[in-house]
Design an enzyme around this catalytic site. Structure first.
Site, mmCIF file in Angstrom:
data_model
loop_
_atom_site.group_PDB
_atom_site.id
_atom_site.type_symbol
_atom_site.label_atom_id
_atom_site.label_comp_id
_atom_site.label_asym_id
_atom_site.label_seq_id
_atom_site.Cartn_x
_atom_site.Cartn_y
_atom_site.Cartn_z
ATOM 1 N N ASP A 32 -36.922 -1.708 -12.522
ATOM 2 C CA ASP A 32 -36.274 -2.882 -11.680
ATOM 3 C C ASP A 32 -36.748 -4.056 -11.922
ATOM 4 O OD1 ASP A 32 -34.230 -4.295 -10.805
ATOM 5 O OD2 ASP A 32 -34.217 -3.233 -8.784
ATOM 6 N N ASP A 34 -31.472 -6.531 -15.924
ATOM 7 C CA ASP A 34 -32.813 -6.365 -15.172
ATOM 8 C C ASP A 34 -33.385 -4.985 -14.751
ATOM 9 O OD1 ASP A 34 -30.901 -6.517 -13.350
ATOM 10 O OD2 ASP A 34 -32.083 -7.714 -12.038
ATOM 11 N N GLU A 35 -32.400 -3.877 -15.201
ATOM 12 C CA GLU A 35 -32.725 -2.589 -14.549
ATOM 13 C C GLU A 35 -32.367 -1.517 -15.448
ATOM 14 O OE1 GLU A 35 -30.910 -1.023 -11.084
ATOM 15 O OE2 GLU A 35 -29.399 -2.653 -11.284
#
Length: 354
Positions: A10, A105-106
């Protein structure tokens, strides 16, 4: 017994960190990426300096300004964020092809059999974090465990720039001590209901039988029963059929004021826009879901000939709300969904978000 090796990576304050990296004047300053306060904007991301003031994503920009008068508002640059995500995906792919992105983003990585035969998931996570920092000048946090549920929660424990490993022998104890609000998939409404049943942590949840959990929470009770015992057999899935993308919110108090409805709709649409941007897709149909205070539910939808652009979603949703038979009824839930995506080969969409 053979255990899977799952890493959840993350990125730390992804959008805001990119803006601070690329703009020296924003470094060590409280910034938010999102809309402006005078345009009913919503915070898409907040730097850690801004979070110190209690600012968080999905908060109205006006409220962010109240909490921190010196806050800096930055317009999002989704094309740049996608470019960085592609670079991150490239780093992941050095170690495994089993990558399941959740957003820009993860992502989950299954490194049970990694390409470089490193063997240790902890070492792989450390190398990934080091590469992201040295090559992209950004930081990421990683959670490592034997299943997706625990790995995702673990990645949030020592943010920013954290690394947390929860081994097989520690999983049940870890979950038992976990506050119910920290359970991935338990929202505010469900958490409130659980607390009303004296369920405050994993240990409290574990005391209920499968039948009781199903009675209180429906089919998802099966998931709660298994997960509190550390059972999560969901695989990391690089491929997935994509049918719709949406978001919804249940309100603590029923909404009667149209301006409040529009404000909440703006927040929901912002979530949908971020999810669409992260998946790099556009749909043709927007659907508005409304649940009234008497729990009756209706949906209204509109299908556009051309793919719906991100900036068009809110106006379409507002038009659908205005056409709905509200007639002074209280609204307890609003939801917006985009569907009818362009066809893909074999009707499958590869989650190539990175």
């Amino acid at each position: 017994m053979t255990f899977r090796k799952i890493i959840h990576v993350d990125m730390d304050a992804f959008y805001a960190s990119i803006e601070q990296r690329d703009n020296p004047q924003y470094r060590n300053r409280p910034i938010v990426v999102g809309g402006l306060p005078d345009q009913r904007g919503v915070v898409a991301a907040a730097s850690y300096e801004a979070r110190a003031f209690g600012i968080h994503s999905a908060m109205s920009s006006r409220r962010a300004l109240e909490l921190c008068p010196e806050i800096i508002f930055v317009r999002p640059r989704f094309e740049i964020y996608k470019q960085v995500s592609n670079a991150i995906r490239s780093i992941f792919s050095r170690y495994t092809d089993l990558i399941e992105p959740l957003s820009l983003d993860e992502a989950y990585l299954d490194v049970t059999q990694d390409k470089l035969a490193i063997g240790s998931a902890i070492d792989i996570a450390m190398e990934i974090k080091k590469s992201i920092h040295s090559e992209l000048n950004l930081t990421a946090s990683a959670g490592i465990s034997t299943n997706k549920f625990v790995a995702k929660i673990a990645s949030d424990i020592n943010k920013p720039d954290g690394l947390t490993f929860i081994g097989p022998s520690k999983i049940e104890s870890f979950i038992e001590h976990l506050a119910i609000e920290k359970f991935h998939g338990v929202g505010k409404v469900t958490a409130s209901k659980m607390k009303g049943l004296n369920i405050f942590n994993g240990a409290d949840l574990k005391r209920l039988s499968r039948q009781q959990l199903i009675q209180y929470f429906g089919k998802v009770g099966n998931f709660y029963y298994d997960i509190v015992r550390g059972i999560d057999n969901r695989p990391v899935e690089p491929y997935r059929e994509l049918k719709s993308i949406g978001a919804e919110d249940t309100f603590k108090e029923d909404l009667y004021d149209v301006s409040l409805m529009l404000h909440e709709l703006n927040i929901i649409v912002s979530k949908v826009q971020r999810r669409l941007a992260s998946k790099q897709v556009k749909g043709h149909t927007v659907t508005l879901k409304i649940k009234f205070s008497d729990f009756k539910q209706i949906t209204r939808n509109y299908t556009h000939v051309a793919p719906i652009q991100l900036e068009e979603i809110e106006q379409f949703a507002i038009d659908l709300l205005k056409q709905a038979p509200i007639d002074g009824k209280g609204i307890r839930l609003l939801g917006v969904t985009i569907s009818n995506f362009n066809p893909y080969k074999n009707n499958l969409y590869q989650l190539s978000l990175f």
